[in-house]
Design a protein around this motif. Structure first.
Motif, PDB file in Angstrom:
ATOM      1  N   THR A  64    -165.585  68.923   9.300  1.00  0.00           N
ATOM      2  CA  THR A  64    -166.990  68.890   9.675  1.00  0.00           C
ATOM      3  C   THR A  64    -167.327  67.481  10.140  1.00  0.00           C
ATOM      4  O   THR A  64    -167.146  66.512   9.393  1.00  0.00           O
ATOM      5  N   MET A  65    -167.768  67.350  11.376  1.00  0.00           N
ATOM      6  CA  MET A  65    -168.046  66.026  11.929  1.00  0.00           C
ATOM      7  C   MET A  65    -169.381  65.492  11.413  1.00  0.00           C
ATOM      8  O   MET A  65    -170.293  66.255  11.067  1.00  0.00           O
ATOM      9  N   LEU A  66    -169.476  64.190  11.372  1.00  0.00           N
ATOM     10  CA  LEU A  66    -170.710  63.508  10.981  1.00  0.00           C
ATOM     11  C   LEU A  66    -171.282  62.789  12.199  1.00  0.00           C
ATOM     12  O   LEU A  66    -170.535  62.200  12.985  1.00  0.00           O
ATOM     13  N   PRO A  67    -172.604  62.821  12.377  1.00  0.00           N
ATOM     14  CA  PRO A  67    -173.200  62.084  13.502  1.00  0.00           C
ATOM     15  C   PRO A  67    -173.155  60.581  13.236  1.00  0.00           C
ATOM     16  O   PRO A  67    -173.252  60.135  12.089  1.00  0.00           O
ATOM     17  N   GLY A  68    -172.997  59.804  14.290  1.00  0.00           N
ATOM     18  CA  GLY A  68    -172.958  58.355  14.141  1.00  0.00           C
ATOM     19  C   GLY A  68    -174.335  57.751  13.940  1.00  0.00           C
ATOM     20  O   GLY A  68    -175.360  58.409  14.099  1.00  0.00           O
ATOM     21  N   ASN A  69    -174.330  56.488  13.541  1.00  0.00           N
ATOM     22  CA  ASN A  69    -175.592  55.751  13.444  1.00  0.00           C
ATOM     23  C   ASN A  69    -175.359  54.320  13.900  1.00  0.00           C
ATOM     24  O   ASN A  69    -174.221  53.887  14.096  1.00  0.00           O
ATOM     25  N   SER A  70    -176.426  53.570  14.075  1.00  0.00           N
ATOM     26  CA  SER A  70    -176.335  52.214  14.633  1.00  0.00           C
ATOM     27  C   SER A  70    -176.006  51.162  13.578  1.00  0.00           C
ATOM     28  O   SER A  70    -175.869  49.987  13.904  1.00  0.00           O
ATOM     29  N   VAL A  71    -175.890  51.576  12.318  1.00  0.00           N
ATOM     30  CA  VAL A  71    -175.628  50.624  11.240  1.00  0.00           C
ATOM     31  C   VAL A  71    -174.132  50.483  10.971  1.00  0.00           C
ATOM     32  O   VAL A  71    -173.605  49.375  10.870  1.00  0.00           O
ATOM     33  N   ASP A  72    -173.459  51.601  10.854  1.00  0.00           N
ATOM     34  CA  ASP A  72    -172.032  51.602  10.524  1.00  0.00           C
ATOM     35  C   ASP A  72    -171.274  52.325  11.630  1.00  0.00           C
ATOM     36  O   ASP A  72    -171.402  53.537  11.787  1.00  0.00           O
ATOM     37  N   MET A  73    -170.473  51.576  12.390  1.00  0.00           N
ATOM     38  CA  MET A  73    -169.799  52.180  13.531  1.00  0.00           C
ATOM     39  C   MET A  73    -168.706  53.152  13.103  1.00  0.00           C
ATOM     40  O   MET A  73    -168.188  53.924  13.914  1.00  0.00           O
ATOM     41  N   ASN A  74    -168.317  53.150  11.819  1.00  0.00           N
ATOM     42  CA  ASN A  74    -167.280  54.055  11.354  1.00  0.00           C
ATOM     43  C   ASN A  74    -167.824  55.420  10.949  1.00  0.00           C
ATOM     44  O   ASN A  74    -167.061  56.374  10.797  1.00  0.00           O
ATOM     45  N   THR A  75    -169.144  55.521  10.737  1.00  0.00           N
ATOM     46  CA  THR A  75    -169.732  56.808  10.393  1.00  0.00           C
ATOM     47  C   THR A  75    -169.573  57.769  11.566  1.00  0.00           C
ATOM     48  O   THR A  75    -170.038  57.506  12.669  1.00  0.00           O
ATOM     49  N   GLY A  76    -168.888  58.857  11.321  1.00  0.00           N
ATOM     50  CA  GLY A  76    -168.658  59.849  12.363  1.00  0.00           C
ATOM     51  C   GLY A  76    -167.437  59.586  13.218  1.00  0.00           C
ATOM     52  O   GLY A  76    -167.023  60.448  13.979  1.00  0.00           O
ATOM     53  N   ARG A  77    -166.858  58.389  13.115  1.00  0.00           N
ATOM     54  CA  ARG A  77    -165.690  58.074  13.943  1.00  0.00           C
ATOM     55  C   ARG A  77    -164.373  58.411  13.258  1.00  0.00           C
ATOM     56  O   ARG A  77    -163.454  58.947  13.879  1.00  0.00           O
ATOM     57  N   ASN A  78    -164.268  58.115  11.960  1.00  0.00           N
ATOM     58  CA  ASN A  78    -162.988  58.222  11.254  1.00  0.00           C
ATOM     59  C   ASN A  78    -162.895  59.483  10.403  1.00  0.00           C
ATOM     60  O   ASN A  78    -163.826  59.813   9.666  1.00  0.00           O
ATOM     61  N   TYR A  79    -161.736  60.152  10.488  1.00  0.00           N
ATOM     62  CA  TYR A  79    -161.477  61.355   9.700  1.00  0.00           C
ATOM     63  C   TYR A  79    -160.055  61.267   9.145  1.00  0.00           C
ATOM     64  O   TYR A  79    -159.089  61.191   9.907  1.00  0.00           O
ATOM     65  N   ILE A 117    -162.701  70.555  20.062  1.00  0.00           N
ATOM     66  CA  ILE A 117    -163.958  71.021  19.483  1.00  0.00           C
ATOM     67  C   ILE A 117    -164.370  72.237  20.315  1.00  0.00           C
ATOM     68  O   ILE A 117    -164.872  72.085  21.440  1.00  0.00           O
ATOM     69  N   PRO A 118    -164.166  73.460  19.807  1.00  0.00           N
ATOM     70  CA  PRO A 118    -164.389  74.659  20.630  1.00  0.00           C
ATOM     71  C   PRO A 118    -165.772  74.740  21.266  1.00  0.00           C
ATOM     72  O   PRO A 118    -165.910  75.223  22.397  1.00  0.00           O
ATOM     73  N   ALA A 119    -166.809  74.258  20.568  1.00  0.00           N
ATOM     74  CA  ALA A 119    -168.177  74.377  21.077  1.00  0.00           C
ATOM     75  C   ALA A 119    -168.400  73.597  22.364  1.00  0.00           C
ATOM     76  O   ALA A 119    -169.369  73.838  23.078  1.00  0.00           O
ATOM     77  N   LEU A 120    -167.500  72.667  22.682  1.00  0.00           N
ATOM     78  CA  LEU A 120    -167.684  71.853  23.884  1.00  0.00           C
ATOM     79  C   LEU A 120    -167.203  72.556  25.150  1.00  0.00           C
ATOM     80  O   LEU A 120    -167.291  71.989  26.244  1.00  0.00           O
ATOM     81  N   GLY A 121    -166.684  73.747  25.007  1.00  0.00           N
ATOM     82  CA  GLY A 121    -166.290  74.529  26.186  1.00  0.00           C
ATOM     83  C   GLY A 121    -165.204  73.865  27.006  1.00  0.00           C
ATOM     84  O   GLY A 121    -164.132  73.562  26.506  1.00  0.00           O
ATOM     85  N   SER A 122    -165.493  73.619  28.277  1.00  0.00           N
ATOM     86  CA  SER A 122    -164.482  73.043  29.173  1.00  0.00           C
ATOM     87  C   SER A 122    -164.106  71.618  28.779  1.00  0.00           C
ATOM     88  O   SER A 122    -163.075  71.098  29.226  1.00  0.00           O
ATOM     89  N   ASP A 123    -164.934  70.968  27.972  1.00  0.00           N
ATOM     90  CA  ASP A 123    -164.634  69.614  27.495  1.00  0.00           C
ATOM     91  C   ASP A 123    -164.083  69.634  26.068  1.00  0.00           C
ATOM     92  O   ASP A 123    -164.094  68.615  25.376  1.00  0.00           O
ATOM     93  N   ALA A 124    -163.595  70.790  25.630  1.00  0.00           N
ATOM     94  CA  ALA A 124    -163.211  70.960  24.226  1.00  0.00           C
ATOM     95  C   ALA A 124    -162.023  70.103  23.812  1.00  0.00           C
ATOM     96  O   ALA A 124    -161.984  69.575  22.702  1.00  0.00           O
ATOM     97  N   VAL A 125    -161.035  69.952  24.692  1.00  0.00           N
ATOM     98  CA  VAL A 125    -159.799  69.265  24.326  1.00  0.00           C
ATOM     99  C   VAL A 125    -159.953  67.763  24.526  1.00  0.00           C
ATOM    100  O   VAL A 125    -160.294  67.301  25.625  1.00  0.00           O
ATOM    101  N   GLU A 152    -168.353  77.377  12.920  1.00  0.00           N
ATOM    102  CA  GLU A 152    -166.914  77.116  12.989  1.00  0.00           C
ATOM    103  C   GLU A 152    -166.541  76.518  14.348  1.00  0.00           C
ATOM    104  O   GLU A 152    -165.624  75.707  14.450  1.00  0.00           O
ATOM    105  N   LEU A 153    -167.256  76.914  15.390  1.00  0.00           N
ATOM    106  CA  LEU A 153    -166.951  76.409  16.728  1.00  0.00           C
ATOM    107  C   LEU A 153    -167.384  74.957  16.915  1.00  0.00           C
ATOM    108  O   LEU A 153    -166.925  74.288  17.839  1.00  0.00           O
ATOM    109  N   GLN A 154    -168.266  74.469  16.055  1.00  0.00           N
ATOM    110  CA  GLN A 154    -168.740  73.087  16.164  1.00  0.00           C
ATOM    111  C   GLN A 154    -167.932  72.120  15.299  1.00  0.00           C
ATOM    112  O   GLN A 154    -168.261  70.937  15.238  1.00  0.00           O
ATOM    113  N   LYS A 155    -166.880  72.618  14.677  1.00  0.00           N
ATOM    114  CA  LYS A 155    -166.038  71.753  13.849  1.00  0.00           C
ATOM    115  C   LYS A 155    -164.930  71.118  14.688  1.00  0.00           C
ATOM    116  O   LYS A 155    -164.634  71.546  15.810  1.00  0.00           O
ATOM    117  N   LEU A 156    -164.353  70.090  14.113  1.00  0.00           N
ATOM    118  CA  LEU A 156    -163.229  69.390  14.743  1.00  0.00           C
ATOM    119  C   LEU A 156    -161.930  70.079  14.323  1.00  0.00           C
ATOM    120  O   LEU A 156    -161.662  70.213  13.123  1.00  0.00           O
TER     121      LEU A 156
END
Length: 223
Positions: free
Chosen positions: A52-67, A81-89, A141-145
């Motif tokens: 499950t991805m986390l949205p980023g914020n302007s305080v900590d650049m690692n929030t949402g970036r690292n898994y 990310i299946p939800a991104l369609g043609s940009d999924a891969v 499920e389609l919005q997950k990484l």
């Protein structure tokens, strides 16, 4: 076919069953299996992980970036990310290229992730950092990484089954092992052995549309 059977086939070709040579052959076989698994062709070694991805914020650049990935494997060959369609891969970048891209974009850019890199063997990093619309609090499920990985062949024992490998694939694994032996241990001439190995991969895999149990395609002869 077990890993031991594959190693035995290469040892038989080389006609040297000594313990040191068998250890060398085991190392070459690992390289071949790793190469073929990285092409997505060894299904029994494949693993899928979702995050499950986390949205980023302007305080900590690692929030949402690292898994951090699970420890069962460190070999990633596809992220999407299946939800991104043609940009999924997502496209894989080396660490230097990934760092340069972050620097150009200001390190905290958010949006649709388009690139990833692997840091420290188990940390997957995304760029851009997912924005809130891409990484909602309650994703479908389609919005997950999705991360497709494979188990490191070097971690397999000789008794482990590699289910896709059949007797008909022995020439390919033997040619591959001989190829790496030529490259790293002066077993022979590297260039022709590499060419033979690549040709066998094409013949055994590509013309079968990745179905390893399918028979070889043969030309029709009117008798």
């Amino acid at each position: 076919m077990t890993k031991a059977t594959i190693i035995d086939a290469v040892v038989e070709l080389i006609q040297d069953s000594s313990a040191p040579m068998r250890a060398n052959v085991g190392r070459w076989v690992n390289l071949v299996l790793d190469d073929i698994a990285s092409r997505g062709l060894l299904h029994s070694l494949q693993r899928e992980e979702r995050a499950t991805m986390l949205p980023g914020n302007s305080v900590d650049m690692n929030t949402g970036r690292n898994y951090d990935l699970n420890v069962d494997t460190d070999k990633v060959y596809k992220v999407f990310i299946p939800a991104l369609g043609s940009d999924a891969v997502l496209k894989k970048l080396g660490q230097d290229e990934f760092l340069n891209l972050m620097a150009i974009d200001g390190f905290v850019r958010t949006g649709k992730p388009a690139y990833y890199c692997i840091f420290g063997l188990k940390t997957l990093r995304l760029h851009p950092i997912p924005s809130s619309d891409v990484a909602p609090a309650l994703p479908t499920e389609l919005q997950k990484l999705y991360v497709w990985k494979y188990k490191d062949p070097a971690s397999l024992t000789e008794n482990d089954e590699i289910t896709e490998w059949k007797l008909k694939h022995t020439p390919c694994i033997v040619a591959g092992a001989y190829c790496y032996g030529a490259r790293f241990d002066n077993l022979g001439d590297y260039a022709p052995t590499k060419m033979e190995y690549e040709n066998l991969i094409v013949r055994l895999f590509s013309d079968q549309e990745f179905d390893l149990d399918a028979p070889h395609a043969t030309a029709y002869n009117d008798l």
